[in-house]
Design an enzyme around this catalytic site. Structure first.
Site, PDB file in Angstrom:
ATOM      1  N   HIS A 127      22.583  23.466  -7.092  1.00  0.00           N
ATOM      2  CA  HIS A 127      23.193  24.691  -7.243  1.00  0.00           C
ATOM      3  C   HIS A 127      22.483  25.988  -6.325  1.00  0.00           C
ATOM      4  O   HIS A 127      21.157  26.007  -6.783  1.00  0.00           O
ATOM      5  CB  HIS A 127      22.852  25.370  -8.792  1.00  0.00           C
ATOM      6  CG  HIS A 127      23.570  24.350  -9.770  1.00  0.00           C
ATOM      7  ND1 HIS A 127      23.565  24.555 -11.021  1.00  0.00           N
ATOM      8  CD2 HIS A 127      24.433  23.351  -9.724  1.00  0.00           C
ATOM      9  CE1 HIS A 127      24.265  23.859 -11.630  1.00  0.00           C
ATOM     10  NE2 HIS A 127      24.796  22.914 -11.003  1.00  0.00           N
ATOM     11  N   TYR A 158      27.838  33.376 -13.826  1.00  0.00           N
ATOM     12  CA  TYR A 158      29.172  32.997 -13.895  1.00  0.00           C
ATOM     13  C   TYR A 158      30.049  34.343 -14.224  1.00  0.00           C
ATOM     14  O   TYR A 158      29.822  35.392 -14.965  1.00  0.00           O
ATOM     15  CB  TYR A 158      29.423  31.862 -14.844  1.00  0.00           C
ATOM     16  CG  TYR A 158      28.842  30.710 -14.881  1.00  0.00           C
ATOM     17  CD1 TYR A 158      27.919  30.174 -15.617  1.00  0.00           C
ATOM     18  CD2 TYR A 158      29.110  30.175 -13.739  1.00  0.00           C
ATOM     19  CE1 TYR A 158      27.403  28.720 -15.654  1.00  0.00           C
ATOM     20  CE2 TYR A 158      28.285  28.987 -13.370  1.00  0.00           C
ATOM     21  CZ  TYR A 158      27.749  28.275 -14.273  1.00  0.00           C
ATOM     22  OH  TYR A 158      27.142  27.131 -14.077  1.00  0.00           O
ATOM     23  N   ASP A 210      32.197  27.130  -8.921  1.00  0.00           N
ATOM     24  CA  ASP A 210      32.622  27.018 -10.581  1.00  0.00           C
ATOM     25  C   ASP A 210      33.059  28.477 -11.157  1.00  0.00           C
ATOM     26  O   ASP A 210      32.540  29.415 -11.061  1.00  0.00           O
ATOM     27  CB  ASP A 210      31.331  26.686 -11.202  1.00  0.00           C
ATOM     28  CG  ASP A 210      31.553  26.190 -12.679  1.00  0.00           C
ATOM     29  OD1 ASP A 210      30.688  25.635 -13.252  1.00  0.00           O
ATOM     30  OD2 ASP A 210      32.545  26.487 -13.234  1.00  0.00           O
ATOM     31  N   HIS A 212      34.161  28.730 -13.673  1.00  0.00           N
ATOM     32  CA  HIS A 212      33.754  28.891 -15.245  1.00  0.00           C
ATOM     33  C   HIS A 212      34.763  29.321 -16.099  1.00  0.00           C
ATOM     34  O   HIS A 212      34.388  30.348 -17.084  1.00  0.00           O
ATOM     35  CB  HIS A 212      32.379  29.500 -15.378  1.00  0.00           C
ATOM     36  CG  HIS A 212      31.415  28.820 -16.151  1.00  0.00           C
ATOM     37  ND1 HIS A 212      31.319  29.171 -17.690  1.00  0.00           N
ATOM     38  CD2 HIS A 212      30.634  27.870 -16.063  1.00  0.00           C
ATOM     39  CE1 HIS A 212      30.542  28.351 -18.168  1.00  0.00           C
ATOM     40  NE2 HIS A 212      29.973  27.675 -17.171  1.00  0.00           N
ATOM     41  N   GLU A 236      35.983  24.317  -9.388  1.00  0.00           N
ATOM     42  CA  GLU A 236      35.798  23.855 -10.939  1.00  0.00           C
ATOM     43  C   GLU A 236      36.033  24.797 -12.015  1.00  0.00           C
ATOM     44  O   GLU A 236      35.866  26.172 -12.110  1.00  0.00           O
ATOM     45  CB  GLU A 236      34.409  23.453 -10.970  1.00  0.00           C
ATOM     46  CG  GLU A 236      33.748  23.177 -12.457  1.00  0.00           C
ATOM     47  CD  GLU A 236      32.239  22.934 -12.400  1.00  0.00           C
ATOM     48  OE1 GLU A 236      31.458  22.971 -11.295  1.00  0.00           O
ATOM     49  OE2 GLU A 236      31.844  22.842 -13.566  1.00  0.00           O
ATOM     50  N   GLU A 262      34.382  19.515 -17.990  1.00  0.00           N
ATOM     51  CA  GLU A 262      32.874  19.441 -18.699  1.00  0.00           C
ATOM     52  C   GLU A 262      33.179  19.849 -20.150  1.00  0.00           C
ATOM     53  O   GLU A 262      32.202  19.721 -21.096  1.00  0.00           O
ATOM     54  CB  GLU A 262      31.926  20.476 -17.960  1.00  0.00           C
ATOM     55  CG  GLU A 262      32.288  21.833 -17.937  1.00  0.00           C
ATOM     56  CD  GLU A 262      31.486  22.746 -17.186  1.00  0.00           C
ATOM     57  OE1 GLU A 262      31.119  22.797 -15.967  1.00  0.00           O
ATOM     58  OE2 GLU A 262      30.826  23.732 -17.809  1.00  0.00           O
ATOM     59  N   ARG A 283      35.296  15.873 -14.915  1.00  0.00           N
ATOM     60  CA  ARG A 283      33.811  16.635 -14.978  1.00  0.00           C
ATOM     61  C   ARG A 283      33.391  16.411 -16.267  1.00  0.00           C
ATOM     62  O   ARG A 283      32.558  17.335 -16.416  1.00  0.00           O
ATOM     63  CB  ARG A 283      34.128  18.109 -14.528  1.00  0.00           C
ATOM     64  CG  ARG A 283      34.271  18.326 -13.122  1.00  0.00           C
ATOM     65  CD  ARG A 283      32.766  18.527 -12.212  1.00  0.00           C
ATOM     66  NE  ARG A 283      31.997  19.580 -12.784  1.00  0.00           N
ATOM     67  CZ  ARG A 283      30.812  19.521 -12.972  1.00  0.00           C
ATOM     68  NH1 ARG A 283      29.968  18.671 -12.605  1.00  0.00           N
ATOM     69  NH2 ARG A 283      30.214  20.730 -13.513  1.00  0.00           N
ATOM     70  N   HIS A 312      29.645  15.966 -15.369  1.00  0.00           N
ATOM     71  CA  HIS A 312      28.646  17.171 -15.396  1.00  0.00           C
ATOM     72  C   HIS A 312      27.345  16.929 -15.949  1.00  0.00           C
ATOM     73  O   HIS A 312      26.904  15.799 -16.572  1.00  0.00           O
ATOM     74  CB  HIS A 312      29.260  17.955 -16.727  1.00  0.00           C
ATOM     75  CG  HIS A 312      28.516  19.047 -17.128  1.00  0.00           C
ATOM     76  ND1 HIS A 312      27.816  19.215 -18.265  1.00  0.00           N
ATOM     77  CD2 HIS A 312      28.500  20.303 -16.510  1.00  0.00           C
ATOM     78  CE1 HIS A 312      27.356  20.349 -18.505  1.00  0.00           C
ATOM     79  NE2 HIS A 312      27.905  21.198 -17.568  1.00  0.00           N
ATOM     80  N   ASP A 316      21.211  20.934 -19.036  1.00  0.00           N
ATOM     81  CA  ASP A 316      21.385  20.622 -20.614  1.00  0.00           C
ATOM     82  C   ASP A 316      21.613  19.138 -20.654  1.00  0.00           C
ATOM     83  O   ASP A 316      22.969  18.921 -21.059  1.00  0.00           O
ATOM     84  CB  ASP A 316      22.374  21.578 -20.966  1.00  0.00           C
ATOM     85  CG  ASP A 316      23.683  22.015 -20.468  1.00  0.00           C
ATOM     86  OD1 ASP A 316      24.303  22.547 -21.019  1.00  0.00           O
ATOM     87  OD2 ASP A 316      23.878  21.177 -19.304  1.00  0.00           O
ATOM     88  N   GLU A 339      26.828  15.815 -10.157  1.00  0.00           N
ATOM     89  CA  GLU A 339      25.851  17.188 -10.417  1.00  0.00           C
ATOM     90  C   GLU A 339      24.421  16.607 -10.627  1.00  0.00           C
ATOM     91  O   GLU A 339      24.206  15.942 -11.552  1.00  0.00           O
ATOM     92  CB  GLU A 339      26.339  18.188 -11.327  1.00  0.00           C
ATOM     93  CG  GLU A 339      25.910  19.298 -11.684  1.00  0.00           C
ATOM     94  CD  GLU A 339      26.556  20.309 -12.572  1.00  0.00           C
ATOM     95  OE1 GLU A 339      27.473  19.761 -13.426  1.00  0.00           O
ATOM     96  OE2 GLU A 339      26.232  21.368 -12.667  1.00  0.00           O
TER      97      GLU A 339
HETATM   98  C1  GCO Z   1      28.068  23.277 -14.500  1.00  0.00           C
HETATM   99  C2  GCO Z   1      28.305  23.987 -15.991  1.00  0.00           C
HETATM  100  C3  GCO Z   1      27.102  24.571 -16.781  1.00  0.00           C
HETATM  101  C4  GCO Z   1      27.416  24.999 -18.098  1.00  0.00           C
HETATM  102  C5  GCO Z   1      26.257  24.637 -18.991  1.00  0.00           C
HETATM  103  C6  GCO Z   1      26.641  25.182 -20.225  1.00  0.00           C
HETATM  104  O1  GCO Z   1      28.876  23.280 -13.837  1.00  0.00           O
HETATM  105  O2  GCO Z   1      27.059  22.886 -14.709  1.00  0.00           O
HETATM  106  O3  GCO Z   1      29.331  24.973 -16.004  1.00  0.00           O
HETATM  107  O4  GCO Z   1      26.428  25.436 -15.998  1.00  0.00           O
HETATM  108  O5  GCO Z   1      27.434  26.339 -18.155  1.00  0.00           O
HETATM  109  O6  GCO Z   1      26.098  23.274 -19.038  1.00  0.00           O
HETATM  110  O7  GCO Z   1      25.593  24.676 -21.508  1.00  0.00           O
HETATM  111 MG    MG Z   2      30.598  24.179 -14.601  1.00  0.00          MG
END
Ligand code: GCO
Ligand code: MG
Length: 404
Positions: A127, A158, A210, A212, A236, A262, A283, A312, A316, A339
């Site tokens: 990133h 985002y 992204d 988002h 994405e 995701e 994803r 994804h 987290d 990722e």
């Molecule tokens: C990504 C995702 C994350 C999410 C996060 C939410 O592409 O990595 O969009 O940034 O926002 O995992 O908890």
């Molecule tokens: Mg994302």
């Protein structure tokens, strides 16, 4: 094989980097044989650990370890209502741990159980963020110098807000608090960002972005079209899951490669998109769909339709979850990209044997199972805690709450 049984299913909450993670540890009646599985839903971690402790553990402690598919199906059916992120994560923790155990019992890495390697390592993307094009470009160059060929680029958080800075729009009187952003400003700054990146960096580097789910559907289609000249590796989350039907309209007018998934938790969300060739990359966060067992099936389903994987995996997810996705990456002919956020030294001490990245590629360590040993005592020194949702409370300039 048949007399190896589950003796304890334990949900472990840990936050070594201040990000709430959930891990499931499955102990067996064979001395020293245990499995690890990722069950991380960072925003609702306690709901997952409660589900593991109150419903998964009582149902499966004492059962044999070998019937992974049967256990997955009975776990999914035993709650009657199904396919939600909390319950799917709880099942994933058990499911991934059973794959880890099966690999250890076979004396093989899990990727061998999945048919063996299609590649020696998985290409990853990092990133590159920044508050202005110069800063984003500087971060892209830094990753490129470390050998990364794929880089996701975002200006601001985002939706493009500069994160706390004054916005160029005014809100109504008495507007509520929240993470405000202006979709039109976001589109303008992002198009400007990628025009500059392509001119300065050339075509060699693979750029990703992204959205988002931050745009209204019609704007999203127009934006994806306007991003075409920049030759992205993929764009994405152009649309929220609730607007899946718009992807076919997007496909009619736009050649920008599309990634989605995701947020998916239910097969009904991906089946049509994949079968209609409406996306290029899937994803999913594999613990959110129920673990490695459904992810294997999804990877094979996508292979039949020419859709590649891009699981994804930012911050987290546990290193065990990264390993589970990596073993599937290595064994999937339709792997696209992985990722990867990087691990802290503390995480690598808690999860000894975590996958290693070198020159832009992520490597498994070749040990049986997922190859990770847990320092449980150290993990428990970093408990999870409630965290303000902050950036998740997204609002439009007039204060309307929207998907984050
Ligand atoms: C990504 C995702 C994350 C999410 C996060 C939410 O592409 O990595 O969009 O940034 O926002 O995992 O908890
Ligand atoms: Mg994302």
């Amino acid at each position: 094989m048949n007399d190896v049984k589950i003796t304890k299913i334990k949900a472990i909450e840990t936050a070594p980097n201040g990000v709430n993670l959930v891990l499931v540890k499955v102990d067996t009646n064979q001395p020293g044989l245990y499995g690890l599985g990722c069950a991380t839903y960072t925003q609702r971690y306690a709901a997952v650990t409660t589900t593991v402790r109150e419903f998964i553990a009582p149902l499966f402690e004492g059962k044999r370890v070998n019937g992974i598919e049967d256990i997955w199906q009975t776990a999914m059916g035993s709650g009657y209502w199904r396919n939600g992120p909390i319950y799917n994560n709880a099942i994933s923790g058990l499911d991934q741990a059973l794959w880890d155990i099966k690999g250890k019992m076979a004396g093989m890495p899990v990727y061998e159980l999945l048919g063996g390697k299609c590649r020696e390592a998985a290409a990853v993307y990092r990133h590159a963020d920044g508050c202005c094009p110069e800063e984003v470009e500087e971060n892209v160059r830094a990753f490129a110098e470390q050998g990364f060929r794929y880089v996701r680029c975002q200006q601001g958080v985002y939706g493009g807000a500069m994160g706390g800075g004054e916005q160029a729009f005014c809100k109504p009187e008495h507007a509520p608090g929240g993470a405000y952003y202006d979709p039109k400003q976001y589109m303008r700054t992002t198009l400007n960002l990628f025009e500059r990146l392509r001119v300065d960096l050339g075509e060699e580097i693979e750029l990703l972005h992204d959205v988002h789910e931050r745009l209204a559907a019609g704007d999203a289609v127009r934006f994806a079209k306007e991003m075409e000249p920049f030759g992205l590796f993929y764009l994405e989350d152009v649309l929220p899951t609730e607007q899946i039907r718009w992807f076919s309209a997007l496909r009619e007018v736009c050649t920008t490669p599309i990634a989605m998934g995701e947020l998916f938790v239910n097969p009904m969300e991906w089946k049509g998109l994949v079968a209609d060739h409406a996306i290029d990359f899937i994803r999913c966060h594999i613990s959110m769909i129920g673990g490695l067992t459904p992810a294997i099936k999804l990877a094979h389903f996508c292979d039949a339709f020419g859709v590649r994987t891009a699981w994804h995996g930012p911050n987290d997810i546990t290193p065990v979850g990264v390993a589970a996705q990596l073993h599937l990456d290595l064994a999937s002919p339709n792997f696209g990209v992985q990722e990867f956020f990087g691990f802290s030294a503390l995480e690598e001490e808690i999860f000894r044997g975590a996958p290693q990245v070198r020159d832009g590629y992520l490597y498994a360590n070749g040990k049986p199972g997922f190859g990770i040993e847990l320092n449980e005592e150290l993990a428990l020194r970093y408990p999870c805690a409630y965290r303000e949702p902050g950036w998740l409370l997204a609002r439009l300039p007039d204060g309307t709450a929207v998907r984050p």
